[in-house]
Enzyme design. Structure first.
Site, short mmCIF file in Angstrom:
data_model
loop_
_atom_site.label_atom_id
_atom_site.label_comp_id
_atom_site.label_asym_id
_atom_site.label_seq_id
_atom_site.Cartn_x
_atom_site.Cartn_y
_atom_site.Cartn_z
N ILE A 141 0.77 -1.23 -0.07
CA ILE A 141 0.22 -0.08 0.07
C ILE A 141 1.20 1.36 -0.03
O ILE A 141 2.01 1.40 0.13
CB ILE A 141 -0.97 0.37 1.16
CG1 ILE A 141 -0.46 -0.01 2.44
CG2 ILE A 141 -1.78 -1.29 0.97
CD1 ILE A 141 -0.99 0.05 3.48
N ASP A 142 0.37 2.40 -0.37
CA ASP A 142 1.13 3.38 -0.95
C ASP A 142 1.63 4.35 0.45
O ASP A 142 1.26 3.99 1.75
CB ASP A 142 0.38 4.28 -1.30
CG ASP A 142 -0.29 4.07 -2.69
OD1 ASP A 142 1.16 3.46 -3.39
OD2 ASP A 142 -1.04 4.84 -3.40
N LYS A 143 2.91 4.64 0.82
CA LYS A 143 3.48 5.20 1.62
C LYS A 143 2.45 6.07 2.71
O LYS A 143 2.64 5.90 3.97
CB LYS A 143 4.47 6.02 1.36
CG LYS A 143 4.89 6.89 3.42
CD LYS A 143 6.25 7.81 1.42
CE LYS A 143 6.39 9.02 3.17
NZ LYS A 143 8.05 10.22 2.52
#
Length: 310
Positions: A141-143
């Site tokens: 999942i994105d930062k």
């Protein structure tokens, strides 16, 4: 060219005429820095119409640029005693509630302080299928997206979880605060996603060159200027929910890449949370399902909207 190297070939278009070859190549892939490209040129890994060139070579329309990309040099990842919000753990798998701002695995610019660094300190060993930079990581999942992510402790568990992702049997539900009022209660966005040809740092709906991507959404609360939705992923493309919601005119609030005026919201990043994760246990076959509440910063956004302050 060795088996680990990657061969790529690009045609120079009218818009690229006169551009330096090093700048041209650095814009082809997000991971390619101009410094790295210049190193490839010095080592004769780049050819223009079959000829060796220098970094300052100016391109002409119709030329073909060929590059032999060397395999990445993977350095050992250090274990770091970083606190983790552990939702579930056994000898096969671990599920973490990742905070916003934490990168999943080391990458250029983020060599430490990642989820992988923390997992190595906590677990000791993880599956090695994805190499030393991404041990145990089955999905990402994105930062600046918070929420649930699973990791595999050994290769057998990794293979099982990866196959479930491939077969679309993993439940992945996100909560997202999006801009504007979505008039219908539910819907499906079925639109292929690929690199944005105008900005290689972004993704976009790309009907011709994109990969299939499907997002199902359901409205849970409306605020007039914004809408809270639950999004279920059928596929897992990079930035999928962020790109799909922008494509239908409702970008995720606070998104620094795909929405306008992200600083309007009291949140550092997009208001997107991986709330539900469900999968079959890789050893027992038991169906596991986990859910985590919204983080405080998104709840603050909702409170302001309910009070008419946003």
């Amino acid at each position: 060219m060795t088996e680990e190297e990657t061969f790529r070939r690009f045609e120079v278009g009218e818009a690229d005429t006169g551009q330096r070859v090093d700048k041209f190549l650095a814009g082809r892939e997000k991971e390619w820095s101009r410094m790295a490209v210049q190193s490839w040129i010095r080592n004769d890994r780049v050819r223009v119409d079959g000829r060796s060139v220098k970094s300052n070579h100016r391109l002409n329309e119709g030329e073909w640029v060929e590059v032999s990309v060397p395999p990445p040099e993977e350095a050992a990842v250090l274990a770091e005693p970083i606190p983790l919000a552990i939702i579930y753990e056994d000898s096969d798998v671990i599920v973490i509630d990742k905070p916003r701002g934490m990168v999943v695995h080391p990458a250029p610019g983020n060599p430490s302080g990642t989820l992988v660094n923390a997992l190595l300190a906590h677990c000791g060993d993880l599956s090695g299928i994805n190499g030393v930079i991404r041990p145990g990581i089955v999905h990402r999942i994105d930062k600046d997206t918070s929420g649930l992510i699973m990791a595999a402790k050994h290769d057998t568990a990794h293979q099982s979880l990866a196959e479930q992702l491939k077969e679309h049997t993993v439940d992945r539900v996100y909560q997202a605060l999006v801009l504007g009022n979505i008039p219908h209660d539910r819907g499906t966005v079925d639109a292929p996603i690929g690199r944005d040809p105008k900005n290689r740092q972004r993704m976009a709906v790309e009907p011709k060159n994109g990969k299939p991507a499907v997002t199902h959404f359901e409205v849970t609360e409306r605020f007039g200027t914004a809408t809270l939705v639950r999004c279920r992923l059928e596929t897992g493309r990079t930035h999928q929910i962020r790109v799909h919601m922008k494509a239908i005119g409702h970008p995720v609030a606070g998104d620094p890449v795909y929405s306008s005026n992200p600083k309007r919201w009291p949140i550092d990043g997009q208001a997107l949370h991986a709330a539900v994760l469900g999968f079959d246990h890789p050893r027992t076959g038991e169906r596991l399902r986990f859910e985590t509440p919204l983080p405080t910063d998104i709840e603050t956004c909702l409170t302001r909207l309910r009070e008419g302050l946003a």
